[in-house]
Enzyme design. Structure first.
Site, short mmCIF file in Angstrom:
data_model
loop_
_atom_site.label_atom_id
_atom_site.label_comp_id
_atom_site.label_asym_id
_atom_site.label_seq_id
_atom_site.Cartn_x
_atom_site.Cartn_y
_atom_site.Cartn_z
N GLY A 162 0.21 -1.17 0.23
CA GLY A 162 -0.45 -0.28 0.19
C GLY A 162 0.68 1.77 0.32
O GLY A 162 0.84 1.91 -0.82
N LEU A 221 8.24 -8.08 17.82
CA LEU A 221 7.77 -8.80 17.55
C LEU A 221 7.67 -10.33 17.10
O LEU A 221 7.59 -10.86 16.91
CB LEU A 221 5.66 -8.64 17.56
CG LEU A 221 5.05 -6.97 18.06
CD1 LEU A 221 4.09 -6.51 17.83
CD2 LEU A 221 5.29 -7.50 20.15
N THR A 279 9.63 -10.46 9.63
CA THR A 279 8.87 -9.32 9.28
C THR A 279 9.46 -8.05 10.26
O THR A 279 9.58 -7.36 9.29
CB THR A 279 7.74 -9.48 10.18
OG1 THR A 279 7.45 -9.53 10.94
CG2 THR A 279 6.53 -10.29 8.98
N GLU A 287 8.41 2.76 8.89
CA GLU A 287 8.29 3.76 7.76
C GLU A 287 9.43 4.54 8.60
O GLU A 287 10.52 5.22 8.09
CB GLU A 287 7.76 4.84 8.78
CG GLU A 287 5.93 4.41 7.64
CD GLU A 287 4.88 5.65 8.00
OE1 GLU A 287 4.52 5.82 6.68
OE2 GLU A 287 4.68 6.01 9.38
MO1 MOS Z 1 1.72 4.95 5.54
S1 MOS Z 1 2.23 6.18 4.15
O1 MOS Z 1 0.71 5.67 5.80
O2 MOS Z 1 1.13 3.19 4.53
#
Ligand code: MOS
Length: 736
Positions: A248, A621, A625, A696
């Site tokens: 996404g 966690l 990943t 992020e």
């Molecule tokens: Mo992120 S830019 O909040 O998918």
């Protein structure tokens, strides 16, 4: 018996119990494989476009070729074309992806085309090929509605300066004037695309006045409200299913036009309608990251102590959109300096809508800022690592609030140690045609939680987790399975995690790196509720109960859970509400990135040779990943530094390079071995799991490490990203 009780947490205070540390199952923090991994690699995980309900029709979006008022079309002729069932010109079709959080940002309807490429109609036909053919024949008449500006820095651009987003403390001009060393430069980052692997697709189906949409979205509980809003139905008439999402990066935070078109057309036709966007439509109609111009001023004394920080930004956006790239989000607290200015300006221009793209704000803001810090350190003759260490803040420099935890210094020191950091002057190492150099940067990203609910169902045989949380490739299935397994003493194989269905309790969704922390907390709360019920049934205190491998262990006795539970099924709902813990302290995550590059003296080409990131983001966690998220972020950094840029036609603002052939994300050969290390910490302010955002953080600053390494290699300082060959060549030629 199906009694469901709820455990609420309003997160106002730190939770110092650290209960996860006392659990016995031993699956938290491991590198457990994704439970859905086998389904994905064997093609059995069905993505949005892969369901094929009976009698499904196909829609194809029609794109505006120009900007203005829509006054007519050849829809009648298109309707007569082979296979065409419907031509949708409904003004409820939206002009671009909503910004994710309904209420914060209006769903913009059309009737006008605001930018070139906006979807203005949808042609629906029996087959995809017929729909595409007819859509290509559709002509929408658009009357010009004035002259427009397509470049934020062009003359005549309408500039907005929201008062709330300007900060001024002390006297920056004075600090600059009396500084021992200072820098004052403009940095630029380009318009960028999320470029998620899976293109947006939706299949809508109505039954008894209610619509079910299979789509590819990040924030289902918001998306459900957005769809209800635009369709004019109540939210309980909308169900969205997004069990698997192929990436996404912000582009699926808000509902995009294909979902609305599918829902509207399916209603008219009374049959399922699928609308798939092809790659070029995805580029144009989902939100992009704004280009930025950043004026950065830094002043320091002779010891390299910062005395002034200025970060004034210009971003772009369509008229009437509420989002604007929060470029200085990290600048507010990354470094201390008594004299501070943050400026935020929005140019209202006609490029496709801007929105959140992975690490909105810090991705480009920290990158430019960390290049400027490198410039100042070198001017002051101080090792860039040492320079940063001298400027670690002890509290939020703007507000004076304490940090919930501060690991900036630790990540810098550990990162440097792992990389083997030494500082040299530029142009010292040469291998044939290649200049070799190293660079480093700090990373910072705000940490957030948002409201989340999850249900956990316990039986004698195992556990089921149910929430509308999404897994956009990040590992939600894995970590929620691990939290439930750990808390309730079952092997992960006994835990079934069901996600991506708005009929399940509404979670945080995936965005802003808040998903893991928020929704895991909801699962944790539900598990605590169940643990207390188990303890009460056995007659012990919850804190004295050990659960492991399907057994309850207490006072030297071991009882199978199947015996305690019998045929019963216990349900509990966990409900997290963010509270003052997110406001009373400054919560953030930190990292340090080190890179080695080779720059070709003849062609100006940069190759990244190694890159190492050290990150502190609370409790990890799932190691696998989490590491994978950091790999992804560091690769984004390489793209930001070297390859990625959306080009807009100066005449009409349209995206020229709107596909993956022309929009260059780094490919395998662009990416060296990446080292990722975590400094495990326990930030009790974060939540009862001490887990913070990861995804992020790794993009922030990693581009700066590469750009700083280019300067160290060949002496060329690039301030307009990406550092393409022509720019580096120009610098090399200028140096002789
Ligand atoms: Mo992120 S830019 O909040 O998918």
């Amino acid at each position: 018996m199906t009694l469901e009780t709820t455990r609420h947490l309003k997160h106002d205070t730190p939770d110092r119990d650290r209960r996860l540390d006392g659990m016995a199952q031993g699956v938290i923090g491991t590198d457990m494989d994704r439970p859905e991994g086998a389904l994905k690699v064997s093609g059995q995980a069905t993505y949005a476009a892969e369901a094929h309900p009976e009698s499904m029709a196909h829609g194809y979006l029609v794109r505006a070729a120009t900007i203005g008022r829509i006054t007519g079309s050849n829809a009648d002729a298109v309707r007569a074309m082979p296979g065409v069932l419907h031509v949708l010109e409904d003004e409820r079709m939206i002009r671009n992806a909503a910004q994710g959080m309904a209420g914060e940002s209006p769903v913009q309807k059309q009737g006008r085309s605001w930018y070139v490429g906006q979807p203005v109609a949808c042609v629906v036909a029996e087959s995809f090929e017929q729909a595409r053919h007819a859509a290509q024949a559709m002509m929408v008449t658009i009357e010009p509605d004035g002259t427009h500006v397509f470049d934020a820095e062009a003359e005549g651009a309408e500039i907005e300066t929201p008062e709330k987003k300007q900060v001024s403390q002390g006297d920056l001009d004075g600090a600059m004037a009396s500084a021992a060393f200072s820098v004052d430069h403009d940095y630029r980052t380009p318009s960028m695309s999320s470029a998620a692997m899976e293109p947006h697709a939706s299949i809508a189906q109505w039954e008894d006045g209610a619509v079910t949409l299979r789509g590819s979205y990040q924030l289902l509980r918001f998306n459900k409200n957005e769809l209800a809003d635009v369709l004019g139905v109540s939210p309980d008439k909308v169900r969205i299913l997004s069990p698997y999402v192929g990436g996404g990066f912000g582009s699926k935070l808000g509902l995009a036009p294909e979902a609305v078109a599918a829902a509207l057309a399916a209603k008219v036709l009374e049959r399922p309608v699928q609308v798939v966007m092809h790659r070029r439509q995805v580029f144009e109609t989902v939100t992009r990251r704004s280009e930025t111009k950043q004026r950065i001023r830094l002043a320091c004394d002779a010891d390299g102590k910062l005395t002034g920080i200025g970060h004034e930004n210009l971003v772009s956006q369509l008229p009437e959109e509420t989002f604007s790239e929060p470029v200085a989000q990290g600048t507010h607290f990354q470094y201390a300096a008594p004299n501070r200015v943050v400026g935020h300006h929005i140019a209202r221009i006609r490029r496709p809508a801007a929105g959140s793209v992975r690490a909105p704000g810090e991705a480009v803001g920290v990158t430019a800022f960390e290049i400027a810090v490198d410039e100042l350190a070198k001017k002051a003759g101080i090792d860039p690592l040492e320079f940063r260490l001298r400027n670690v803040p002890t509290e939020d420099p703007e507000t004076g609030k304490p940090f919930s935890s501060s690991t900036m210094e630790a990540t810098l020191r550990e990162g440097a140690r792992r990389f083997g950091w030494t500082h040299t002057a530029p142009r010292q190492r040469r291998e044939g045609e290649w200049w070799i150099g190293t660079g480093m940067a700090g990373a910072v990203r705000v940490n957030m939680m948002i409201e989340a609910r999850a249900r956990v169902v316990l039986t004698g045989a195992g556990v089921r987790v149910e929430t509308d949380m999404t897994d956009i490739g990040t590992g939600s299935y894995a970590i929620l399975t691990q939290v439930a397994a750990e808390m309730l003493g079952h092997a992960p194989a006994q835990v079934q995690t069901i996600l991506g269905d708005t009929d399940l309790p509404p979670a945080s969704g995936s965005g802003g790196s808040f998903g893991a922390a928020s929704t895991s907390t909801a699962v944790y709360l539900a598990c605590m509720e169940l643990r207390e019920r188990l303890a009460a049934k056995i007659g012990v205190k919850e804190g004295e109960l050990t659960l492991k491998d399907g057994y309850a262990i207490h006072a030297n006795r071991q009882t199978p859970l199947s015996e305690i539970m019998g045929e019963e099924e216990w349900r509990a709902l966990g409900h997290l509400k963010p509270g003052r813990a997110g406001q009373d302290v400054r919560q953030a995550t930190w990292g340090a990135i080190f890179a080695e590059v080779a720059v070709n003296d003849t062609t100006g080409e940069t190759r990244v040779r190694r890159m190492d990131g050290t990150y502190a983001c609370g409790r990890v966690l799932n190691l696998k990943t989490a590491r994978s998220q950091c790999h992804g972020g560091m690769i984004w950094g390489i793209g930001l530094a070297l390859t990625e840029a959306l080009e807009h036609d100066p005449r009409d603002g349209h995206m020229v390079n709107r596909d993956l052939a022309e929009y260059h994300v780094p490919v395998n050969l662009d990416v060296p071995q990446l080292g990722v290390h975590f400094l495990e910490e326990r930030d009790d302010w974060a939540n009862p799991l001490q887990a913070k955002g990861i995804g992020e953080l790794a993009i922030c600053g990693s581009g700066a490490a590469v750009v700083n390494a280019i300067e160290n290699a060949c002496g060329v300082r690039v301030r307009t990203l990406p550092a393409t060959l022509d720019q580096v060549m120009e610098g090399l030629i200028a140096r002789g």
